[in-house]
Enzyme design. Sequence first.
Site, PDB file in Angstrom:
ATOM      1  N   CYS A 120      83.612  98.108  11.526  1.00  0.00           N
ATOM      2  CA  CYS A 120      82.723  97.043  12.028  1.00  0.00           C
ATOM      3  C   CYS A 120      82.273  97.269  13.473  1.00  0.00           C
ATOM      4  CB  CYS A 120      83.404  95.687  11.893  1.00  0.00           C
ATOM      5  SG  CYS A 120      83.734  95.255  10.184  1.00  0.00           S
ATOM      6  N   HIS A 257      78.970  91.175  16.490  1.00  0.00           N
ATOM      7  CA  HIS A 257      79.270  91.516  15.102  1.00  0.00           C
ATOM      8  C   HIS A 257      79.515  90.200  14.366  1.00  0.00           C
ATOM      9  CE1 HIS A 257      81.008  92.950  11.508  1.00  0.00           C
ATOM     10  NE2 HIS A 257      82.236  92.612  11.813  1.00  0.00           N
ATOM     11  N   ASN A 287      79.350  89.391   6.404  1.00  0.00           N
ATOM     12  CA  ASN A 287      79.807  90.464   7.293  1.00  0.00           C
ATOM     13  C   ASN A 287      79.310  91.785   6.727  1.00  0.00           C
ATOM     14  OD1 ASN A 287      81.242  92.447   8.632  1.00  0.00           O
ATOM     15  ND2 ASN A 287      83.206  91.365   8.553  1.00  0.00           N
TER      16      ASN A 287
HETATM   17  O1  UT7 Z   1      84.700  92.537  10.409  1.00  0.00           O
HETATM   18  C1  UT7 Z   1      85.970  92.990  10.779  1.00  0.00           C
HETATM   19  C2  UT7 Z   1      86.758  91.924  11.342  1.00  0.00           C
HETATM   20  N1  UT7 Z   1      87.147  90.966  10.317  1.00  0.00           N
HETATM   21  C3  UT7 Z   1      87.373  89.741  10.667  1.00  0.00           C
HETATM   22  O2  UT7 Z   1      87.176  89.435  11.834  1.00  0.00           O
HETATM   23  C4  UT7 Z   1      87.952  88.775   9.690  1.00  0.00           C
HETATM   24  C5  UT7 Z   1      88.978  87.944  10.379  1.00  0.00           C
HETATM   25  N2  UT7 Z   1      89.632  86.955   9.542  1.00  0.00           N
HETATM   26  C6  UT7 Z   1      88.986  85.868   9.083  1.00  0.00           C
HETATM   27  O3  UT7 Z   1      87.809  85.699   9.274  1.00  0.00           O
HETATM   28  C7  UT7 Z   1      89.812  84.816   8.356  1.00  0.00           C
HETATM   29  O4  UT7 Z   1      91.181  85.114   8.508  1.00  0.00           O
HETATM   30  C8  UT7 Z   1      89.473  84.695   6.854  1.00  0.00           C
HETATM   31  C9  UT7 Z   1      88.104  84.045   6.701  1.00  0.00           C
HETATM   32  C10 UT7 Z   1      89.520  86.042   6.210  1.00  0.00           C
HETATM   33  C11 UT7 Z   1      90.490  83.781   6.158  1.00  0.00           C
HETATM   34  O5  UT7 Z   1      90.533  82.513   6.798  1.00  0.00           O
HETATM   35  P1  UT7 Z   1      91.948  81.870   7.163  1.00  0.00           P
HETATM   36  O6  UT7 Z   1      91.665  80.544   7.714  1.00  0.00           O
HETATM   37  O7  UT7 Z   1      92.673  82.851   8.044  1.00  0.00           O
HETATM   38  O8  UT7 Z   1      92.620  81.701   5.760  1.00  0.00           O
HETATM   39  P2  UT7 Z   1      93.954  82.356   5.184  1.00  0.00           P
HETATM   40  O9  UT7 Z   1      93.761  83.791   4.874  1.00  0.00           O
HETATM   41  O10 UT7 Z   1      95.088  81.999   6.074  1.00  0.00           O
HETATM   42  O11 UT7 Z   1      94.092  81.549   3.836  1.00  0.00           O
HETATM   43  C12 UT7 Z   1      94.229  80.116   3.810  1.00  0.00           C
HETATM   44  C13 UT7 Z   1      94.259  79.641   2.375  1.00  0.00           C
HETATM   45  C14 UT7 Z   1      95.249  80.427   1.511  1.00  0.00           C
HETATM   46  O12 UT7 Z   1      95.823  79.521   0.597  1.00  0.00           O
HETATM   47  P3  UT7 Z   1      97.299  78.930   0.849  1.00  0.00           P
HETATM   48  O13 UT7 Z   1      98.203  80.128   0.924  1.00  0.00           O
HETATM   49  O14 UT7 Z   1      97.207  78.189   2.146  1.00  0.00           O
HETATM   50  O15 UT7 Z   1      97.508  78.057  -0.346  1.00  0.00           O
HETATM   51  C15 UT7 Z   1      94.357  81.403   0.770  1.00  0.00           C
HETATM   52  O16 UT7 Z   1      94.907  81.780  -0.465  1.00  0.00           O
HETATM   53  O17 UT7 Z   1      92.977  79.835   1.781  1.00  0.00           O
HETATM   54  C16 UT7 Z   1      93.124  80.564   0.557  1.00  0.00           C
HETATM   55  N3  UT7 Z   1      91.925  81.379   0.376  1.00  0.00           N
HETATM   56  C17 UT7 Z   1      90.826  80.932  -0.260  1.00  0.00           C
HETATM   57  N4  UT7 Z   1      90.557  79.747  -0.847  1.00  0.00           N
HETATM   58  C18 UT7 Z   1      89.334  79.596  -1.399  1.00  0.00           C
HETATM   59  C19 UT7 Z   1      91.697  82.640   0.787  1.00  0.00           C
HETATM   60  N5  UT7 Z   1      90.459  83.035   0.426  1.00  0.00           N
HETATM   61  C20 UT7 Z   1      89.907  81.988  -0.218  1.00  0.00           C
HETATM   62  C21 UT7 Z   1      88.651  81.765  -0.828  1.00  0.00           C
HETATM   63  N6  UT7 Z   1      88.419  80.572  -1.399  1.00  0.00           N
HETATM   64  N7  UT7 Z   1      87.688  82.713  -0.830  1.00  0.00           N
END
Ligand code: UT7
Length: 330
Positions: A120, A257, A287
């Site tokens: 990225c 980005h 992204n």
């Molecule tokens: O481009 C390179 C750099 N990349 C980035 O900068 C990405 C950085 N990370 C992020 O943007 C975020 O961490 C994400 C958008 C990927 C995830 O958001 P988050 O608030 O960190 O969520 P999480 O991974 O902690 O997941 C929270 C909950 C989980 O459920 P439980 O365990 O709390 O029951 C996941 O299973 O959300 C669930 N979850 C979803 N639910 C609905 C994860 N993906 C999804 C989804 N739809 N697509």
Amino acid sequence: MTEPSRDIVRSVIKGCGSALPHRVMTNADMSKIVDTSDEWIVERTGIRARHIAGEGETTRSLGALAAKRALEHAGIAASAVDLIIVATATPDQTFPATATLIQADLGITKGAAFDVQAVCSGFVYALTVADAMIKAGQAQCVLVIGSETFSRILDWTDRGTCVLFGDGAGAIVLAAETHPDSRLSPGVLVSRIHSDGRYHDKLYVDGGPSTTQTVGHLRMEGREVFKHAVGNIAAVMEEAMLAAGVGPAEVDWFVPHQANRRILEGTAKKLGIPEDRIVMTLDRHGNTSAASIPLAFDAAVKDGRIAKGDLVLFEAMGGGFTWGAVLARF
Ligand code: UT7
């Protein structure tokens, strides 16, 4: 008495272009594939839709189209280009470099063409290399392209990653020009790049020619990446601004980005940047990795927001980890 400023070689952005696949996939389309919802995706990321490459659309074809549009916008003939750098993590083939394929598509037979791999952060890395080569006298006219087809390396059963990414390409034309050594002159003022390989397993692809002989799929510990993103991005933006002797108030446009709206808002808050000076396209592009910055830049130039003479700060963070920032006057 102040000394008159001397003239120096600057890498000046002469034009930009972009290309997106025809097919648009909305969050509602995503919810038919994995257990997710428009509400979750918008709230956690800001993404509403992304373009997904169809048959015949590849990193090469999108990159070549973006490059052609950038040359047209610059009013520069392809024959003037003596260096092509493509930032991509999703090349058409393991080798040769996608840059050489695009070189052939543009009918260019002189100079050099190579790919840069910083995921990225690829566009910021490629721009840094292009600027250094121009300043070293090794190139006069450079196409810097970010082109990606991440849809082809996604695990479409993993809702934690497949909803985040999209495909596309963006390009800029850089030309060597002599200008007074002043931050008011056009061109790249400062670039800073960093990496820290201790985090290589936080965002990676689980395959490759030398290990599995497969292409592999993208894997990410989203929360871990998020944790590092705001700190690293804010630090490198401050480093670049300090080196150029400018404060956030002097920067006309921030072109980041496009990974996550919350990361951009967090960085803006940390540095005291008003959100209306941040170019955001992630709602419609998702992204797109190395393509996201030139896609956003092209959108804001073509809709008239970014004008000639504006001071622009590009920044990115990605797999590796890699991160960096480039400050340029358009
Ligand atoms: O481009 C390179 C750099 N990349 C980035 O900068 C990405 C950085 N990370 C992020 O943007 C975020 O961490 C994400 C958008 C990927 C995830 O958001 P988050 O608030 O960190 O969520 P999480 O991974 O902690 O997941 C929270 C909950 C989980 O459920 P439980 O365990 O709390 O029951 C996941 O299973 O959300 C669930 N979850 C979803 N639910 C609905 C994860 N993906 C999804 C989804 N739809 N697509």
